[in-house]
Design a protein around this motif. Structure first.
Motif, PDB file in Angstrom:
ATOM      1  N   MET A   1       0.575  -1.342   0.065  1.00 30.42           N
ATOM      2  CA  MET A   1      -0.390  -0.594   0.167  1.00 30.42           C
ATOM      3  C   MET A   1       0.628   1.579  -0.144  1.00 30.42           C
ATOM      4  SD  MET A   1      -3.541   0.518   0.010  1.00 30.42           S
ATOM      5  CE  MET A   1      -4.225   1.914   0.020  1.00 30.42           C
ATOM      6  N   ARG A   2       1.988   1.205   1.030  1.00 33.91           N
ATOM      7  CA  ARG A   2       2.621   2.467   0.993  1.00 33.91           C
ATOM      8  C   ARG A   2       3.344   2.660  -0.771  1.00 33.91           C
ATOM      9  NH1 ARG A   2       8.006   3.426   5.091  1.00 33.91           N
ATOM     10  NH2 ARG A   2       8.962   4.692   3.270  1.00 33.91           N
ATOM     11  N   LEU A   3       3.687   1.609  -1.260  1.00 32.09           N
ATOM     12  CA  LEU A   3       4.232   1.129  -2.692  1.00 32.09           C
ATOM     13  C   LEU A   3       3.185   2.375  -3.615  1.00 32.09           C
ATOM     14  CD1 LEU A   3       6.962   1.265  -3.741  1.00 32.09           C
ATOM     15  CD2 LEU A   3       6.193  -1.205  -4.316  1.00 32.09           C
ATOM     16  N   VAL A   4       2.170   1.691  -3.328  1.00 30.40           N
ATOM     17  CA  VAL A   4       1.055   2.854  -3.798  1.00 30.40           C
ATOM     18  C   VAL A   4       1.027   4.050  -3.788  1.00 30.40           C
ATOM     19  CG1 VAL A   4      -1.440   2.913  -5.170  1.00 30.40           C
ATOM     20  CG2 VAL A   4      -0.573   0.524  -4.346  1.00 30.40           C
ATOM     21  N   LYS A   5       1.343   4.165  -2.673  1.00 27.94           N
ATOM     22  CA  LYS A   5       0.856   6.041  -2.357  1.00 27.94           C
ATOM     23  C   LYS A   5       2.124   6.338  -2.428  1.00 27.94           C
ATOM     24  CE  LYS A   5      -2.091   5.579   2.223  1.00 27.94           C
ATOM     25  NZ  LYS A   5      -1.637   5.409   3.264  1.00 27.94           N
ATOM     26  N   MET A   6       2.735   6.124  -2.768  1.00 29.08           N
ATOM     27  CA  MET A   6       4.070   6.620  -3.111  1.00 29.08           C
ATOM     28  C   MET A   6       4.144   6.855  -4.450  1.00 29.08           C
ATOM     29  SD  MET A   6       8.088   5.975  -2.713  1.00 29.08           S
ATOM     30  CE  MET A   6       8.211   5.535  -1.227  1.00 29.08           C
ATOM     31  N   PHE A   7       4.023   6.235  -5.544  1.00 28.21           N
ATOM     32  CA  PHE A   7       3.594   5.264  -6.803  1.00 28.21           C
ATOM     33  C   PHE A   7       2.473   7.095  -7.335  1.00 28.21           C
ATOM     34  CE2 PHE A   7       1.477   4.619 -10.746  1.00 28.21           C
ATOM     35  CZ  PHE A   7       2.044   4.637 -11.418  1.00 28.21           C
TER      36      PHE A   7
END
Length: 192
Positions: A1-7
């Motif tokens: 989820m963190r990776l999606v937010k960063m993207f």
């Protein structure tokens, strides 16, 4: 989820940067091309102010021999239009006469995939005997605020300008050849 937010954050930041850069690009592009024609300015004016003559030199028509052309019922007064749809090349548009006078013909350009643009032809006699005429074809293309449209505006002069160059060269050839033919037939008539 963190990776999606960063993207998503990076994507949003990139969009914001591109939008801000786009706002610094001018909101309109002025395109103009000119040519010197060896013909009387009144003859040049007569040819340019009547849309029925445009199929002989308009670059989008001469490049596509199968283009479908539609003319207004009246072809030489404000409101007259020249409409085409290309068959071999992907072009279409309408050019409408807005106003006409001896020195300038105002036009509305509506070219496929582009915003409406005002422009026209300026006609100026430059020869000692009115036998040389300068023709300027110009257009001001207004861009929307969208970043991709502003970036596209950078290339508009190259794209439309090259079409204007080709059209003016074809107009010069057409008008000068017509002038030579009419002079030749006039001299044959006088000899008889």
């Amino acid at each position: 989820m963190r990776l999606v937010k960063m993207f998503l954050f990076v994507l949003l930041g990139l969009f914001a940067v591109i939008t801000i850069i786009g706002l610094f690009i001018p909101s309109s592009v002025k395109i103009s091309r000119g040519i010197i024609v060896s013909a009387d300015s009144s003859k040049v004016y007569k040819e340019l102010s009547d849309v029925k003559n445009w199929n002989k030199w308009l670059p989008w028509i001469t490049a596509d021999s199968g283009a479908i052309v539609q003319l207004s019922p009246v072809t030489n007064e404000p409101g007259s239009y020249f409409r085409w749809k290309g068959m071999k090349i992907n072009s279409a548009g309408t050019i409408t006469l807005q106003s006409i006078n001896q020195n300038e013909i105002l036009l509305l350009h509506e070219l496929k995939d582009m915003n409406k643009a005002e422009g026209g032809f300026r006609i100026r006699s430059t020869g000692a005997n009115n036998n040389v005429t300068e023709v300027l074809w110009y257009m001001e293309y207004k861009l929307k605020w969208y970043p991709w449209e502003r970036f596209f505006g950078i290339f508009t002069d190259r794209i439309i300008g090259s079409a204007f160059d080709k059209g003016l060269e074809q107009f010069k050839t057409y008008i000068e050849q017509a002038d030579v033919n009419s002079n030749a037939s006039a001299s044959i008539t006088m000899e008889n």
